[in-house]
Design a protein around this motif. Structure first.
Motif, PDB file in Angstrom:
ATOM      1  N   ARG A  35       0.857  -1.188   0.000  1.00  0.00           N
ATOM      2  CA  ARG A  35       0.000   0.000   0.000  1.00  0.00           C
ATOM      3  C   ARG A  35       0.890   1.235   0.000  1.00  0.00           C
ATOM      4  O   ARG A  35       1.761   1.367   0.865  1.00  0.00           O
ATOM      5  N   ALA A  36       0.676   2.123  -0.961  1.00  0.00           N
ATOM      6  CA  ALA A  36       1.441   3.362  -1.058  1.00  0.00           C
ATOM      7  C   ALA A  36       0.483   4.543  -1.021  1.00  0.00           C
ATOM      8  O   ALA A  36      -0.496   4.581  -1.771  1.00  0.00           O
ATOM      9  N   GLU A  37       0.773   5.505  -0.179  1.00  0.00           N
ATOM     10  CA  GLU A  37      -0.065   6.680  -0.053  1.00  0.00           C
ATOM     11  C   GLU A  37       0.196   7.647  -1.219  1.00  0.00           C
ATOM     12  O   GLU A  37       1.235   7.568  -1.877  1.00  0.00           O
ATOM     13  N   PRO A  38      -0.721   8.579  -1.487  1.00  0.00           N
ATOM     14  CA  PRO A  38      -0.489   9.576  -2.534  1.00  0.00           C
ATOM     15  C   PRO A  38       0.807  10.355  -2.274  1.00  0.00           C
ATOM     16  O   PRO A  38       1.108  10.718  -1.139  1.00  0.00           O
ATOM     17  N   GLY A  39       1.580  10.575  -3.313  1.00  0.00           N
ATOM     18  CA  GLY A  39       2.833  11.292  -3.173  1.00  0.00           C
ATOM     19  C   GLY A  39       3.977  10.450  -2.647  1.00  0.00           C
ATOM     20  O   GLY A  39       5.020  10.991  -2.269  1.00  0.00           O
ATOM     21  N   ALA A  40       3.830   9.124  -2.687  1.00  0.00           N
ATOM     22  CA  ALA A  40       4.887   8.228  -2.199  1.00  0.00           C
ATOM     23  C   ALA A  40       5.901   7.947  -3.306  1.00  0.00           C
ATOM     24  O   ALA A  40       5.598   8.031  -4.503  1.00  0.00           O
TER      25      ALA A  40
END
Length: 319
Positions: A35-40
């Motif tokens: 899982r990667a958050e926005p802006g990662a």
């Protein structure tokens, strides 16, 4: 001004759960979960031939996964592949969207701006005066070039420099600038650290981090992930024969014996998920290749693995 501000990139969250892609030659990658958050900044790490580029293309809607599911900006894959392609952009991927060595830097930039305006512009934008459209195209180009850190004045002939005359780092910056013209929510970069010195690699990672700071989510294929990146590790695929033996062992048993539980995916110590060992097509889409496309660990050749990747990509169409 308000319209331009609304078009500024904002990152897309990327989620994968048991994500896998299989072609006629076997698995390119399998059981990838993260899982990667926005802006990662997401670094897809692994040796050449381990399915890195296939994973990159699948997460940007360019290849169709066969197992599990993923979401990019809330858009499910593989069901919404076309929508994911609209919010994502590729840097140079060998065999998919390579730079034309006969073009100059300026020609590449102006062509991309023209295509962006023609196919992605709103109806209102198409009705604007030619002078207004040209000014907006120049503004987009200047914005993208600055964000990519491409200094046109430092090139041998400025914007008239041919692509064939660019150094590896300059060509990489140009490919990133071309992708940024579309102001994507997700930027994907292949072979990030290929044929670069340590200092040049540091420059590239600094550049990609600066893009995430503006809100763009970045996926980057590399041989070694930098500190602070979300690391997704792919492993060298097995030969088709070994894969068939493994799948036979994983097949449901018809006897009364209970089925052995499946081994879970490995999780790294840096809050990142490692994909279990994949087997099958090399990290290529429509036969993209790197300079080290022979899997010496397994004896699988690039020609064998590229066929499987190309067959898998054929179901979705070229990016």
């Amino acid at each position: 001004m308000g319209t331009e501000a609304e078009e500024q990139p904002h990152g897309a969250a990327v989620v994968a759960d048991g994500f896998g892609l299989k072609g006629p030659r076997g698995w390119a990658f399998r059981k990838v979960s993260f899982r990667a958050e926005p802006g990662a900044l997401v670094a897809i790490e692994g040796p050449s031939g381990s399915g890195r580029t296939c994973l990159l293309l699948a997460l940007t809607g360019r290849m169709k996964a066969k197992e599990g599911h993923a979401e990019v900006g809330g858009l499910p894959l593989p069901r919404k592949m076309a929508a994911v392609r609209r919010i994502s952009a590729l840097g140079q991927v060998p065999g998919v969207n390579e730079l034309d060595p006969a073009f100059t830097v300026a020609e590449h930039l102006h062509e991309r701006a023209l295509l962006q305006h023609r196919f992605d512009g709103s109806v209102r934008a198409l009705l604007r005066r030619p002078g207004t459209r040209a000014a907006q195209a120049r503004a987009r180009i200047e914005e993208a070039v600055a964000a990519a850190g491409l200094d046109l004045d430092a090139l041998p002939k400025g914007g008239r420099t041919s692509v064939r005359d660019l150094e590896r780092l300059e060509a990489l910056r140009l490919s990133i600038a071309l992708a940024l013209i579309g102001r994507p929510r997700l930027l994907a970069v292949d072979d990030t650290d290929l044929k670069l010195s340590d200092s040049a690699r540091a420059e590239v990672w600094t550049l990609l981090r600066s893009l995430t700071a503006t809100g763009t989510t970045v996926l980057a294929v590399c041989s070694e992930a930098p500190e602070g990146a979300l690391r997704i590790t792919t492993e060298t695929p097995e030969t088709p024969e070994a894969q068939e033996a493994q799948e036979a062992q994983e097949a449901p048993e018809t006897s009364e014996a209970s089925e052995a539980p499946e081994a879970p995916a490995k999780v790294s110590t840096e809050k990142t998920a490692d994909a279990p060992k994949a087997a099958g097509p090399e990290d290529a889409a429509e036969a993209p290749r790197t300079d080290s496309d022979t899997d010496t660990a397994t004896g699988a050749t690039a020609s064998t693995t590229e066929e499987g990747a190309a067959d898998a990509l054929a179901e979705t169409g070229r990016s």
